[in-house]
Design a protein around this motif. Sequence first.
Motif, PDB file in Angstrom:
ATOM      1  N   ILE A  11       0.881  -1.159   0.000  1.00  0.00           N
ATOM      2  CA  ILE A  11       0.000   0.000   0.000  1.00  0.00           C
ATOM      3  C   ILE A  11       0.919   1.210   0.000  1.00  0.00           C
ATOM      4  N   MET A  12       0.759   2.045  -1.009  1.00  0.00           N
ATOM      5  CA  MET A  12       1.678   3.161  -1.212  1.00  0.00           C
ATOM      6  C   MET A  12       0.927   4.474  -1.328  1.00  0.00           C
ATOM      7  N   GLY A  13       1.663   5.553  -1.147  1.00  0.00           N
ATOM      8  CA  GLY A  13       1.108   6.888  -1.238  1.00  0.00           C
ATOM      9  C   GLY A  13       1.878   7.789  -0.296  1.00  0.00           C
ATOM     10  N   PRO A  14       1.677   9.089  -0.425  1.00  0.00           N
ATOM     11  CA  PRO A  14       2.401  10.022   0.435  1.00  0.00           C
ATOM     12  C   PRO A  14       1.951   9.927   1.894  1.00  0.00           C
ATOM     13  N   GLN A  15       2.777  10.448   2.801  1.00  0.00           N
ATOM     14  CA  GLN A  15       2.434  10.470   4.204  1.00  0.00           C
ATOM     15  C   GLN A  15       1.132  11.235   4.387  1.00  0.00           C
ATOM     16  N   GLY A  16       0.251  10.696   5.239  1.00  0.00           N
ATOM     17  CA  GLY A  16      -1.010  11.357   5.532  1.00  0.00           C
ATOM     18  C   GLY A  16      -2.157  10.978   4.615  1.00  0.00           C
ATOM     19  N   VAL A  17      -1.908  10.100   3.642  1.00  0.00           N
ATOM     20  CA  VAL A  17      -2.952   9.747   2.677  1.00  0.00           C
ATOM     21  C   VAL A  17      -3.913   8.690   3.227  1.00  0.00           C
ATOM     22  N   GLY A  18      -3.552   8.039   4.334  1.00  0.00           N
ATOM     23  CA  GLY A  18      -4.433   7.038   4.924  1.00  0.00           C
ATOM     24  C   GLY A  18      -3.975   5.605   4.730  1.00  0.00           C
ATOM     25  N   LYS A  19      -2.701   5.411   4.423  1.00  0.00           N
ATOM     26  CA  LYS A  19      -2.179   4.058   4.199  1.00  0.00           C
ATOM     27  C   LYS A  19      -2.380   3.160   5.420  1.00  0.00           C
ATOM     28  N   GLY A  20      -2.032   3.675   6.595  1.00  0.00           N
ATOM     29  CA  GLY A  20      -2.138   2.868   7.809  1.00  0.00           C
ATOM     30  C   GLY A  20      -3.569   2.470   8.116  1.00  0.00           C
ATOM     31  N   THR A  21      -4.476   3.412   7.954  1.00  0.00           N
ATOM     32  CA  THR A  21      -5.899   3.144   8.187  1.00  0.00           C
ATOM     33  C   THR A  21      -6.402   2.074   7.223  1.00  0.00           C
ATOM     34  N   GLN A  22      -6.105   2.240   5.935  1.00  0.00           N
ATOM     35  CA  GLN A  22      -6.571   1.275   4.940  1.00  0.00           C
ATOM     36  C   GLN A  22      -5.867  -0.069   5.085  1.00  0.00           C
ATOM     37  N   ALA A  23      -4.588  -0.060   5.429  1.00  0.00           N
ATOM     38  CA  ALA A  23      -3.871  -1.332   5.628  1.00  0.00           C
ATOM     39  C   ALA A  23      -4.527  -2.134   6.747  1.00  0.00           C
ATOM     40  N   ALA A  24      -4.912  -1.462   7.839  1.00  0.00           N
ATOM     41  CA  ALA A  24      -5.557  -2.160   8.964  1.00  0.00           C
ATOM     42  C   ALA A  24      -6.899  -2.759   8.539  1.00  0.00           C
ATOM     43  N   LEU A  25      -7.679  -2.001   7.774  1.00  0.00           N
ATOM     44  CA  LEU A  25      -8.975  -2.514   7.316  1.00  0.00           C
ATOM     45  C   LEU A  25      -8.804  -3.686   6.350  1.00  0.00           C
ATOM     46  N   LEU A  26      -7.831  -3.569   5.439  1.00  0.00           N
ATOM     47  CA  LEU A  26      -7.580  -4.664   4.491  1.00  0.00           C
ATOM     48  C   LEU A  26      -7.036  -5.897   5.200  1.00  0.00           C
ATOM     49  N   ALA A  27      -6.201  -5.688   6.204  1.00  0.00           N
ATOM     50  CA  ALA A  27      -5.643  -6.811   6.965  1.00  0.00           C
ATOM     51  C   ALA A  27      -6.767  -7.601   7.636  1.00  0.00           C
ATOM     52  N   THR A  28      -7.739  -6.888   8.190  1.00  0.00           N
ATOM     53  CA  THR A  28      -8.888  -7.553   8.813  1.00  0.00           C
ATOM     54  C   THR A  28      -9.704  -8.290   7.758  1.00  0.00           C
ATOM     55  N   HIS A  29      -9.964  -7.633   6.643  1.00  0.00           N
ATOM     56  CA  HIS A  29     -10.773  -8.236   5.576  1.00  0.00           C
ATOM     57  C   HIS A  29     -10.136  -9.513   5.031  1.00  0.00           C
ATOM     58  N   TYR A  30      -8.834  -9.468   4.765  1.00  0.00           N
ATOM     59  CA  TYR A  30      -8.152 -10.617   4.161  1.00  0.00           C
ATOM     60  C   TYR A  30      -7.502 -11.540   5.185  1.00  0.00           C
ATOM     61  N   ASP A  31      -7.588 -11.189   6.463  1.00  0.00           N
ATOM     62  CA  ASP A  31      -7.015 -11.975   7.565  1.00  0.00           C
ATOM     63  C   ASP A  31      -5.517 -12.225   7.364  1.00  0.00           C
ATOM     64  N   ILE A  32      -4.808 -11.122   7.113  1.00  0.00           N
ATOM     65  CA  ILE A  32      -3.359 -11.146   6.950  1.00  0.00           C
ATOM     66  C   ILE A  32      -2.774  -9.968   7.741  1.00  0.00           C
ATOM     67  N   PRO A  33      -1.504 -10.046   8.128  1.00  0.00           N
ATOM     68  CA  PRO A  33      -0.937  -8.945   8.900  1.00  0.00           C
ATOM     69  C   PRO A  33      -0.619  -7.721   8.044  1.00  0.00           C
TER      70      PRO A  33
END
Length: 192
Positions: free
Chosen positions: A5-27
């Motif tokens: 997951i890429m993009g500039p700082q502040g774009v929401g990578k961490g938020t989206q990574a956490a949601l995707l991790a839950t959805h796909y059950d991966i870290p």
Amino acid sequence: MRLLIMGPQGVGKGTQAALLATHYDIPAISTGDIFRYNIKNKTPLGLEALSYTDKGELVPDTLTNTIVKDRLAMDDTANGWILDGYPRNAAQVEALDAMLADLGQSLDAVVALEAGRDVLLERMAKRAKEQGRSDDTPEAIAKRLETYEKETAPLLDIYKDRGLLITVDGVGDVDAISQTIIEKLDANVKAS
């Protein structure tokens, strides 16, 4: 599912990574979180990283590559992972390619979140206030955004050429953005 997951700082990578991790059950693996943990706990790695982040500089590749390689080899990554904040330059793309080859793995997709500079600056100023992050001064933020544009944004072309890039607008409702990413990922993986 193995993705970046890429993009500039502040774009929401961490938020989206956490949601995707839950959805796909991966870290979700954030190099920034690993460094912040080490800084908070004053480990030798943390103190070394702090000497860079306090000046708004990025941690050197050698340090970052070692951490990422060790983390990708852990047991909980057997069914996939999401890397947030790595790779950030061409040398790290090569290092990641080598790591994946060593592990017998390949990337499924690269999600690039996009937002305007004014939105990013506003989000990071808010994050700095809420989280008390010493690395989110206006000067450090500006320097990191410039570094992203110069070193990391060009990597998106590499992944586009490999047919792995999925671009998503990072502005709007968090859940709607997440749903858009999931739909595009699922369509992309089925197509390949």
